[in-house]
Design a protein around this motif. Structure first.
Motif, mmCIF file in Angstrom:
data_model
loop_
_atom_site.group_PDB
_atom_site.id
_atom_site.type_symbol
_atom_site.label_atom_id
_atom_site.label_comp_id
_atom_site.label_asym_id
_atom_site.label_seq_id
_atom_site.Cartn_x
_atom_site.Cartn_y
_atom_site.Cartn_z
ATOM 1 N N LEU A 1 11.476 9.289 15.225
ATOM 2 C CA LEU A 1 11.146 8.073 14.480
ATOM 3 C C LEU A 1 9.697 8.116 14.006
ATOM 4 N N ALA A 2 8.776 8.561 14.855
ATOM 5 C CA ALA A 2 7.373 8.664 14.450
ATOM 6 C C ALA A 2 7.206 9.645 13.301
ATOM 7 N N GLN A 3 7.895 10.766 13.355
ATOM 8 C CA GLN A 3 7.827 11.742 12.265
ATOM 9 C C GLN A 3 8.370 11.162 10.961
ATOM 10 N N ALA A 4 9.453 10.422 11.040
ATOM 11 C CA ALA A 4 10.046 9.822 9.842
ATOM 12 C C ALA A 4 9.119 8.779 9.235
ATOM 13 N N LYS A 5 8.427 8.009 10.073
ATOM 14 C CA LYS A 5 7.469 7.039 9.556
ATOM 15 C C LYS A 5 6.344 7.741 8.796
ATOM 16 N N ALA B 1 6.425 10.674 7.404
ATOM 17 C CA ALA B 1 6.960 11.275 6.183
ATOM 18 C C ALA B 1 7.103 10.234 5.079
ATOM 19 N N LEU B 2 7.532 9.032 5.413
ATOM 20 C CA LEU B 2 7.656 7.986 4.398
ATOM 21 C C LEU B 2 6.285 7.556 3.887
ATOM 22 N N ALA B 3 5.322 7.418 4.784
ATOM 23 C CA ALA B 3 3.969 7.049 4.353
ATOM 24 C C ALA B 3 3.398 8.105 3.411
ATOM 25 N N ASN B 4 3.592 9.363 3.740
ATOM 26 C CA ASN B 4 3.107 10.446 2.879
ATOM 27 C C ASN B 4 3.812 10.426 1.527
ATOM 28 N N ALA B 5 5.122 10.162 1.525
ATOM 29 C CA ALA B 5 5.858 10.109 0.260
ATOM 30 C C ALA B 5 5.381 8.952 -0.612
ATOM 31 N N VAL B 6 5.069 7.814 0.002
ATOM 32 C CA VAL B 6 4.573 6.663 -0.761
ATOM 33 C C VAL B 6 3.243 6.992 -1.415
ATOM 34 N N ARG B 7 2.359 7.624 -0.673
ATOM 35 C CA ARG B 7 1.036 7.933 -1.220
ATOM 36 C C ARG B 7 1.133 8.998 -2.312
ATOM 37 N N GLN B 8 1.970 9.984 -2.103
ATOM 38 C CA GLN B 8 2.142 11.001 -3.145
ATOM 39 C C GLN B 8 2.781 10.395 -4.399
ATOM 40 N N VAL C 1 14.195 9.394 -0.375
ATOM 41 C CA VAL C 1 14.608 10.417 0.597
ATOM 42 C C VAL C 1 13.931 10.173 1.942
ATOM 43 N N ALA C 2 12.639 9.915 1.902
ATOM 44 C CA ALA C 2 11.921 9.663 3.154
ATOM 45 C C ALA C 2 12.394 8.372 3.809
ATOM 46 N N ALA C 3 12.741 7.372 2.980
ATOM 47 C CA ALA C 3 13.254 6.114 3.537
ATOM 48 C C ALA C 3 14.603 6.328 4.213
ATOM 49 N N ALA C 4 15.453 7.155 3.609
ATOM 50 C CA ALA C 4 16.749 7.445 4.230
ATOM 51 C C ALA C 4 16.570 8.173 5.555
ATOM 52 N N GLN C 5 15.603 9.081 5.604
ATOM 53 C CA GLN C 5 15.343 9.778 6.859
ATOM 54 C C GLN C 5 14.805 8.824 7.918
ATOM 55 N N VAL D 1 6.566 -0.087 6.096
ATOM 56 C CA VAL D 1 5.846 1.180 5.919
ATOM 57 C C VAL D 1 5.411 1.352 4.462
ATOM 58 N N ILE D 2 6.277 1.023 3.523
ATOM 59 C CA ILE D 2 5.931 1.141 2.100
ATOM 60 C C ILE D 2 4.778 0.204 1.755
#
Length: 420
Positions: A123-127, A129-136, A223-227, A407-408
């Motif tokens: 769960l921590a890894q998925a959070k 990953a989503l934060a990184n995807a939002v910033r990118q 994708v990151a949100a689904a993960q 997270v978003i």
């Protein structure tokens, strides 16, 4: 002589008063009037017995015509019900088991728990990953905006170079400027055109990455949100819940046991919603219809407790047809056997089950009243809706949506790094 013979005769005649034990009386000897009265009593008893037999036969015939002919019964009937098999949706190690066999549970109660360590890490890894995807993704929007601004600047430079070139061409016709200046202006126009074309291509390349989307609907973010959703659901699935109200049976779960998805851990039996599977002979189904009333007696409570119900459905085949090895009646070794077809009887008074609960597999005796034959033999309409439903897992989806939105929001421009 006369006196002597008289004396002799008198001597030989026994004295009745002197010897009473020599008198013999016949016990069966009765006056003729008494014997006639006994024969009359015997004839009267036979007459009464004959009348009783005739009345009993008449009562039996009347019972058959009025009752027996309109009732079908069987003792090949048993209590049946749903059995919800409980298993884990994710692999894990059991760290807690909260119920025993026979315990009552309600929908949503926690039955057992798995070790949450692995799912917490995921769960921590998925959070992250989503934060990184939002910033990118936010960077992609910035790049598209920058490319648009650069394209506007290149378009302005191209317009200026074209105006300079056209003015110098006009002046060159009057001899005011040299042909060399015209060449320089043309070269500047060509360079501005090339720069504009490059900026246009760069803008198109950036724009296609963000066209028709916003930050939350960017493919990388989705994708990151689904993960993250999957990781969150797995973390919540560490708690194994009861999907419905009922009683625990066949619990095999033990603390420390490593379980896999689909592995049976226990069974939940909703005893408040049981029915009777009565196996009638095929010759008994001639007048049986859906909706006919039925009465049920159990071996547990006896005739003192009688349940009421109705015929819910008539089986679509005999038990031998659905057996693992069905009968091969086309072979030469064939013996005709009267088959039985299961008939489902539903109980229509829940309070009876509350006062006298039934258990699965109990033996019962079922009697169906077949007077009313207006009902169908088979169901005429499909089921109106779901036979069973549960919403104990639906709240996890809403919680996952809330976490994703959080997270978003925390990683949007201007809010990145601000939590709380």
């Amino acid at each position: 002589m006369t006196h002597s013979s008289s004396a002799a005769s008198a001597a030989t005649i026994p004295d009745a008063a002197a010897s009473p034990r020599h008198i013999h009386l016949d016990p069966d000897h009765k006056p003729p009037g008494t014997r006639l009265s006994r024969e009359q009593k015997r004839r009267r008893a036979l007459t009464l017995l004959t009348l009783f037999v005739l009345l009993a036969a008449g009562a039996a015939i009347a019972w058959y015509l009025l009752v027996g002919e309109w009732n079908e019964s069987t003792d090949d009937a048993y209590v049946a019900g749903d059995m919800a098999q409980i298993n884990s949706q994710i692999p894990g190690t059991l760290v807690s088991v909260k119920v025993r066999d026979g315990d009552k549970v309600q929908a949503g109660d926690v039955l057992a728990e798995l070790d949450p360590t692995d799912t917490a890490v995921a769960l921590a890894q998925a959070k992250s990953a989503l934060a990184n995807a939002v910033r990118q993704s936010h960077g992609l929007f910035n790049q598209a905006n920058s490319a648009q601004s650069d394209l506007a600047a290149r378009a302005q430079a191209l317009s200026t170079a074209r105006s300079d070139y056209e003015r110098r061409v006009t002046l060159a016709r009057t001899g005011a400027v040299s042909s060399e200046e015209v060449d320089h202006a043309r070269q500047s126009l060509e360079a501005a055109q090339a720069a504009y074309n490059a900026a246009r291509q760069q803008y198109d390349a950036r724009r296609v990455l963000v066209a028709g989307t916003e930050l939350s609907t960017q493919p990388a973010v989705e994708v990151a949100a689904a993960q993250l959703r999957a990781a969150y659901l797995n973390s919540r699935r560490n708690a194994i819940l009861s999907p419905l109200d009922g009683y625990v049976a066949r619990r095999t779960a033990q603390v420390g046991q490593r379980v896999q998805p689909g592995q049976a851990m226990m069974t939940i039996v909703p005893l408040q919603d049981v029915w009777i599977d009565a196996n009638f002979k095929e010759t008994q189904l001639r007048k049986m219809r859906i909706g006919q009333p039925a009465t049920i007696e159990t071996d547990l409570y006896g005739s003192k407790v009688r349940y009421t119900g109705k015929v819910a459905s008539l089986g679509v085949g005999t038990g031998s047809v659905f057996a693992l090895l069905p009968a091969q009646n086309a072979t030469g070794n064939w013996i005709k056997i009267v088959q039985r077809i299961p008939v489902r009887i539903t109980l229509d008074q829940p309070q009876q089950l509350e006062q006298h609960p039934l258990r699965l597999g109990m033996s019962t005796t079922v009697e169906v009243d077949i007077h009313n034959q207006s009902g169908p033999l088979l169901a005429q309409q499909p089921a109106p809706g779901a036979v069973q439903t549960t919403d104990v897992y639906a709240r996890y989806n809403a919680q996952a949506d809330a976490l994703i939105a959080q997270v978003i929001q925390e990683n949007r421009p201007g809010t990145a790094g601000k939590k709380g």
